[in-house]
Design a protein around this motif. Structure first.
Motif, PDB file in Angstrom:
ATOM      1  N   THR A  24       0.812  -1.095  -0.041  1.00  0.00           N
ATOM      2  CA  THR A  24       0.112  -0.067  -0.073  1.00  0.00           C
ATOM      3  C   THR A  24       0.722   1.388  -0.166  1.00  0.00           C
ATOM      4  N   ARG A  25       0.303   2.333  -0.088  1.00  0.00           N
ATOM      5  CA  ARG A  25       1.062   3.684   0.199  1.00  0.00           C
ATOM      6  C   ARG A  25       2.055   3.913   1.266  1.00  0.00           C
ATOM      7  N   SER A  26       1.556   2.956   2.278  1.00  0.00           N
ATOM      8  CA  SER A  26       2.241   3.183   3.499  1.00  0.00           C
ATOM      9  C   SER A  26       2.798   1.868   4.181  1.00  0.00           C
ATOM     10  N   ARG A  27       2.629   0.705   3.542  1.00  0.00           N
ATOM     11  CA  ARG A  27       2.836  -0.334   4.067  1.00  0.00           C
ATOM     12  C   ARG A  27       3.208  -1.691   3.086  1.00  0.00           C
ATOM     13  N   VAL A  28       4.207  -2.545   3.517  1.00  0.00           N
ATOM     14  CA  VAL A  28       4.446  -3.639   2.855  1.00  0.00           C
ATOM     15  C   VAL A  28       4.196  -4.895   3.774  1.00  0.00           C
ATOM     16  N   GLY A  29       3.206  -5.729   3.443  1.00  0.00           N
ATOM     17  CA  GLY A  29       2.906  -6.810   4.268  1.00  0.00           C
ATOM     18  C   GLY A  29       1.665  -6.700   4.950  1.00  0.00           C
ATOM     19  N   LEU A  30       1.219  -7.743   5.599  1.00  0.00           N
ATOM     20  CA  LEU A  30      -0.126  -7.792   6.018  1.00  0.00           C
ATOM     21  C   LEU A  30      -0.298  -6.698   7.444  1.00  0.00           C
ATOM     22  N   PRO A  31      -1.381  -6.166   7.661  1.00  0.00           N
ATOM     23  CA  PRO A  31      -1.468  -5.090   8.622  1.00  0.00           C
ATOM     24  C   PRO A  31      -1.236  -5.943  10.115  1.00  0.00           C
TER      25      PRO A  31
END
Length: 428
Positions: A24-31
């Motif tokens: 995503t625009r602020s994360r790589v990986g599962l939340p």
């Protein structure tokens, strides 16, 4: 057998089906991953405006995080204002509020090393990995004890781009650049463009003209000497070169507002400029964005010097460093540098690797332009590994802006710059 750039993308292909879930625009990986690494990066790769580059890095990051299901990477974007962003990064890190891992511009690396905020990544990089680095890179990323404090994953250089329909022969000297640019102006083009606004690119690109004469910014102890003795004359000669281009009309006055290499790509696409001083990476950008017949008329050559035998080009690039003292996070930062950027990431963007084995590994480096880049690197000069360099660069940016806009005379501007740098040096 060399690795095709397509292969790097195919390795990550299984992750691409759910890339929206993983990147995503602020994360790589599962939340809901139990472990978090914060990574401050630039907008040139994973979040690139170029679709092909972005997709390649989404695949690489997706594959990387799938192999580490217990982790997520929270990403933080830097702006294009290198000096401001790097100063903020250092201040936040010293205050205990910095990211775990970050991109650090090679021009700022010495300052970060000097302040002691970088954490070793020895668990990731072997002695062989370090030995494969170009000597100036190896010296920059290690300390006296041999600890790997950062990984300089790509280098770059500056070259002269020209529209051969307007400038058929590559200029070999400053005088020939001016003559070719003025001839282009007579044909309704802007003669030559270069960075002239307030940012690191302006000082770094211009410094090639100073270094071509053998000029030195600092002495062996890291003290500023650019305004002293022979260096002063060489510095003023290089300023006069740019000043004369602007005052003669060979370069437009709007160069004092240029703070982005994208401006040169736009000029090439619009057919408005005959020449520009740009980075080697722009060759691939132009090839990917210009119509084939338009791209065919653009060629690159080494930056001219005051004489044909006096040449230099700045060698820059970005490093990745661990800022967290958590050994697991420091290792993960190093793995990002080694598994995503140094190699696959180089090839995905055509960025120049910092070790010869990577050139040999990927067929992305088989193009004739890379022969020229490697040849030009023989005249490459890295920014000095001195903590005062960022302030020297800052003052050069101010000086060039004042001189090229006509608001200051070169000698007075140089004296002001030298005084400001010396004051900053004495405060260190």
């Amino acid at each position: 057998m060399k690795t095709c750039i397509l292969a790097a993308t195919l390795v990550a292909a299984p992750a691409l089906a759910s890339a929206q879930e993983l990147v995503t625009r602020s994360r790589v990986g599962l939340p809901d991953a139990p472990n978090t690494l914060t990574f401050r990066l630039t907008s040139y790769d994973l979040y690139s405006s170029d679709p092909a580059t972005r997709e390649a890095f989404e695949g690489l990051f997706s594959a990387f995080i799938r192999a580490r299901p217990g982790w997520k990477i929270e990403t933080q974007l830097q702006t294009g204002n290198i000096g401001q962003e790097q100063a903020r990064l250092l201040q936040q890190t010293q205050a205990g509020r910095g990211p775990d891992c970050a991109m650090i511009d090679s021009s700022q690396l010495a300052l970060f090393k000097d302040t002691g905020v970088l954490q070793p990544m020895n668990a990731v990089f072997s002695d062989e990995d370090v030995a494969d680095l170009f000597p100036y890179v190896r010296e920059a990323v290690t300390d006296d004890a041999g600890n790997v404090l950062a990984w300089w994953w790509f280098t770059d250089l500056r070259v002269l781009y020209r529209d051969t329909s307007i400038v058929p022969e590559a200029p070999q000297t400053w005088h020939e650049v001016k003559a070719a640019a003025l001839a282009a102006v007579e044909q309704g083009r802007e003669g030559i463009l270069f960075n002239g606004g307030r940012w690191e690119g302006t000082s770094f690109d211009w410094l090639a003209n100073f270094w071509a004469q053998g000029g030195e910014l600092t002495d062996e102890s890291g003290a500023p000497v650019f305004a002293e003795g022979d260096n002063r004359e060489k510095f003023l000669n290089a300023v006069a070169y740019y000043q004369n281009l602007v005052e003669s009309g060979a370069a437009p006055r709007r160069i004092t507002s240029i703070t982005d290499y994208d401006a040169f790509n736009a000029a090439a696409a619009a057919g408005s400029a005959a020449m520009f001083v740009g980075g080697n990476w722009q060759y691939g950008q132009l090839r990917n964005t210009l119509p084939e017949d338009t791209f065919a008329i653009w060629e690159v050559s080494e930056l001219p010097g005051p004489t044909p035998d006096q040449r230099a080009t700045g060698t820059g690039g970005w490093t990745i460093a661990a800022l967290s003292d958590d050994p697991e996070k420091a290792a993960l930062c190093g793995e990002i540098a080694k598994e995503i950027y140094a190699g696959p990431g180089n090839a995905a963007q055509g960025l120049l690797p910092t070790s010869q084995p990577i050139y040999d590994r990927y067929d992305a480096y088989d193009g004739p332009e890379y022969d020229l880049f490697v040849e030009a690197l023989e005249n490459g000069v890295a920014r000095p590994g001195a903590a005062i360099y960022p302030e020297i660069s800052n003052q050069i940016q101010i000086l060039l802006g004042d001189v090229l806009s006509g608001s200051a005379e070169p000698e007075a501007a140089l004296d002001a710059a030298a005084s400001a740098v010396q004051s900053a040096y004495e405060r260190q």
